[in-house]
Structures are given as structure tokens and as C-alpha cells.
Scaffold this motif. Structure first.
Motif, PDB file in Angstrom:
ATOM      1  N   HIS A 179       2.046  -1.031   3.189  1.00 19.35           N
ATOM      2  CA  HIS A 179       1.392  -1.715   2.074  1.00 19.35           C
ATOM      3  C   HIS A 179       0.884  -0.647   1.114  1.00 19.35           C
ATOM      4  N   ASP A 181      -2.567   0.151  -1.666  1.00 16.39           N
ATOM      5  CA  ASP A 181      -3.900  -0.296  -2.085  1.00 16.39           C
ATOM      6  C   ASP A 181      -4.094   0.121  -3.539  1.00 16.39           C
ATOM      7  N   HIS A 259       1.957   2.995   2.379  1.00 21.94           N
ATOM      8  CA  HIS A 259       1.694   3.692   3.634  1.00 21.94           C
ATOM      9  C   HIS A 259       1.729   2.733   4.815  1.00 21.94           C
TER      10      HIS A 259
HETATM   11 ZN   LIG Z   1      -4.140   0.957   3.070  1.00 22.12          ZN
END
Ligand SMILES: [Zn+2]
Ligand SMILES: O=C(O)C(=O)C[C@H](CCCc1ccccc1)C(=O)O
Length: 328
Positions: A179, A181, A259
């Protein structure tokens, strides 16, 4: 699942083998000018010697048990050991969504007792923002983090305010699937070893994130253990970076970088703390745009279209009508 043995700093780890090639994430002393340059350029780097959480180096399950107080902690459980994050604020828009993990609130002492049991059918992952319910010794340890260096790094790179410190306590083998962020992150490892697989934001076309209104927004749809190359053909072109962080290491994880995080076997539970910072404000747009900026633009456009249509079911045909035969 195929595994391979990798050597990191004279330690050996058995890790899962994936279909894509990876290069090593640079590992440098935190005062090395090259490390500062990488951070300035939004490139990942594993930093040694920072003592960012030096005052927490003695944290282990027992110490946390005695000093975290009796507050409630969020503990996720998963049968397959994967903890794909989902935004529960988006569950209403997706009635048929089935959360892949179960969430239970318990005291740290209850969590520690569960860790000791031998009959655990599921893997568990405690994920809780550090807050004022913790005991005084934890507050003291927190106060003694190397804030001088953290604040200097934040300032030098024009990051926004620090938003949260997430305490992560995972059983060996837990995996946080790929995912990205939307915040800058100084990821501090306290106990145990975590393997990070990182992918540049420019690999967006290989990662096939869920639609923006989906609870798994920002997560990849691709099952790394069994990639469906018919549905996700570009996954075959994926190229990544990888590195193992151990106690006292700090990974600078740039915003928008994909990551996947794996708690490695043979070294006990993993304890980590994240330091998330809001993005640096875009004062003046400079061309060419960075790949992270392009992801931000795509997200904004997808949000606007979803709001304008006000009907998620019509998104696929609308989005395809916009590009097929014209931009494909
Ligand atoms: Zn993350
Ligand atoms: O530090 C990061 O960004 C990580 O992904 C670390 C990861 C756990 C993160 C849990 C999570 C994922 C998405 C939103 C909020 C919380 C791990 O260490 O397993």
C-alpha cells in the motif's frame, strides 16, 4: 510458498520469494551527507545510529506489559497472516465488503497473555496510536526520543506537523500487504526484524490500487503470492527495493512510496513506532511533476468524478468512456 535465505549484516533470514526483482535500500549512518541528500530527494534510506527511539531500546513485551497501563489497544487478527488495512469510514459505500481481518480491543496485558498461548489459530497484530493513557515510564521514554534530530529533519525538508506515532507489536510472520500512505514517515524499529519491500510511486501502473471509494483505498489489488497477470498484466514489469530493519534502525519511508512489510521469523515479536508527518506544502509547482504529485492529481480527479457522479457503480463505464479509443 517459495522462500530464500538472505544475509543482512551477518544475520541470515528466511524470506518469501516473489516474482519481481529488487535492489537493496541504501543503509547509511544518519549523519552521512548522502543520507540527508536521499531524504531531501524523497528517496528511501535505512538510517543507523540516530537513536531516534534510543530511550525505547529496552522496550520488550514484558516492559510494555508493566508500563503501558490498562488502556484499550486495537488488536487485529488474521487467519492468513495478512493485515490489509481497510478504512471503516468507507464500509457504508461498500455493503458487500467483507473485512479480511477481525478487530478486537483489549488491554496490553490481555494481548501479552494471548501471545504466550500455543494454541493461537490466527496471527495477531497490535496497532495503536501512542496516547496519554500510557504509564509514566512510557511517557518518560517518549519524551526522551531524539526529538532534536526528528524536528531538524522535519524542518529541513519542510514537512508539515507530525500527526501520529503508531505503536506496532506484531507476531512473527505478520504481513502488511503493499500500500502507500499520504504522509512522510520515519519508521523506527525497536525489537525484532522487518523486511520492507518498497516501490517507487512511478510503479503505480504495476500496482493496481483499489478504487478510491473502496475501503482498501491506497492498497494494491494484486496478491503478491499469486498475481493474476490477466487482470493485472503490468505487475510483470514491477521492480522494487528491499531492506531489513532491526533494532535501532530507522527507515525513511517517503510519501506515496508503495511498501509491503513482513515481520520475519526467528527473532520474536516485532515492536515498531511510526513518526508520520503531513506533506510539505506545494508552494510553487515545478515541472516536470514528480510521480508522487501525479498520484495526488489522479486521486483528486478520481474523487471529483466520484462526487460528481454520486454513483460508484457508474464509475467504471464513465472512466473507460473517457479514455478508451482516445487515450489507450
Ligand atoms: Zn504504510
Ligand atoms: O508505517 C507504515 O506506513 C506501515 O505500513 C507499517 C506497517 C503497519 C501499518 C498499519 C497501517 C497501514 C495503513 C494505514 C494505517 C496503519 C507495518 O509495519 O506492518
Amino acid at each position: 510458498m517459495a522462500t530464500e535465505t538472505i544475509k543482512v549484516n551477518s544475520r541470515e533470514f528466511v524470506v518469501k520469494k516473489y516474482s519481481f526483482p529488487t535492489e537493496q535500500i541504501p543503509r547509511l549512518d544518519y549523519q552521512d551527507k548522502k543520507a540527508e541528500k536521499l531524504i531531501e530527494n524523497g528517496q528511501p534510506v535505512i538510517l543507523t545510529g540516530s537513536d531516534l527511539v534510543g530511550s525505547a531500546h529496552h522496550w520488550d513485551i514484558g516492559y510494555l506489559c508493566s508500563n503501558l497501563g490498562s488502556g484499550q489497544y486495537t488488536v487485529y487478527s488474521s487467519a492468513d497472516g495478512k493485515f490489509k488495512y481497510y478504512d471503516d469510514k468507507k464500509l457504508t459505500q461498500n455493503k458487500q465488503f467483507k473485512p479480511p481481518t477481525t478487530q478486537t480491543d483489549m488491554t496490553f496485558q490481555e494481548f501479552a497473555a494471548k501471545l504466550k498461548r500455543k494454541d493461537n489459530k490466527e496471527l495477531m497484530y497490535l496497532q495503536q496510536p501512542l496516547n496519554e493513557t500510557v504509564g509514566t515510564r512510557i511517557v518518560m521514554d517518549f519524551t526522551n526520543f531524539n526529538w532534536g534530530w526528528a524536528n531538524e529533519t522535519q524542518k529541513k525538508n519542510h514537512w508539515g506537523p507530525m500527526t501520529s506515532n503508531l505503536l506496532l507489536v506484531g507476531m512473527e510472520g505478520v504481513i502488511t500487504p503493499a500500500h502507500y500512505d499520504e504522509q512522510e514517515n520515519l519508521f523506527a524499529q525497536i525489537q525484532g526484524y522487518k523486511r520492507f519491500l518498497l516501490f517507487d510511486p512511478s510503479q503505480f501502473e504495476c500496482m493496481y490500487p483499489y478504487p478510491i471509494y473502496h475501503p482498501h483505498d491506497r492498497q494494491s489489488q494484486v496478491d503478491f503470492d499469486n498475481p493474476d497477470l490477466t487482470k493485472f498484466p503490468n505487475f510483470a514489469n514491477l521492480k522494487g527495493y528491499e531492506g531489513v530493519v532491526g533494532p535501532r534502525d530507522v527507515l525513511y519511508l517517503p510519501m506515496y512510496w508503495w511498501h509491503q512489510v513482513e515481520s520475519l521469523h526467528g527473532h520474536g515479536e516485532t515492536i515498531s513506532i511510526t513518526f508520520w508527518y503531513k506533506a510539505a506544502p506545494t508552494v510553487k509547482v515545478v515541472y516536470p511533476l514528480t510521480s508522487g504529485q501525479k498520484v495526488a492529481i489522479m486521486r483528486n480527479i478520481e474523487k471529483m468524478i466520484a462526487e460528481a457522479l454520486n454513483n460508484n457503480e457508474s464509475m467504471p463505464s464513465f472512466m473507460q468512456a473517457m479514455v478508451q479509443g482516445r487515450y489507450t
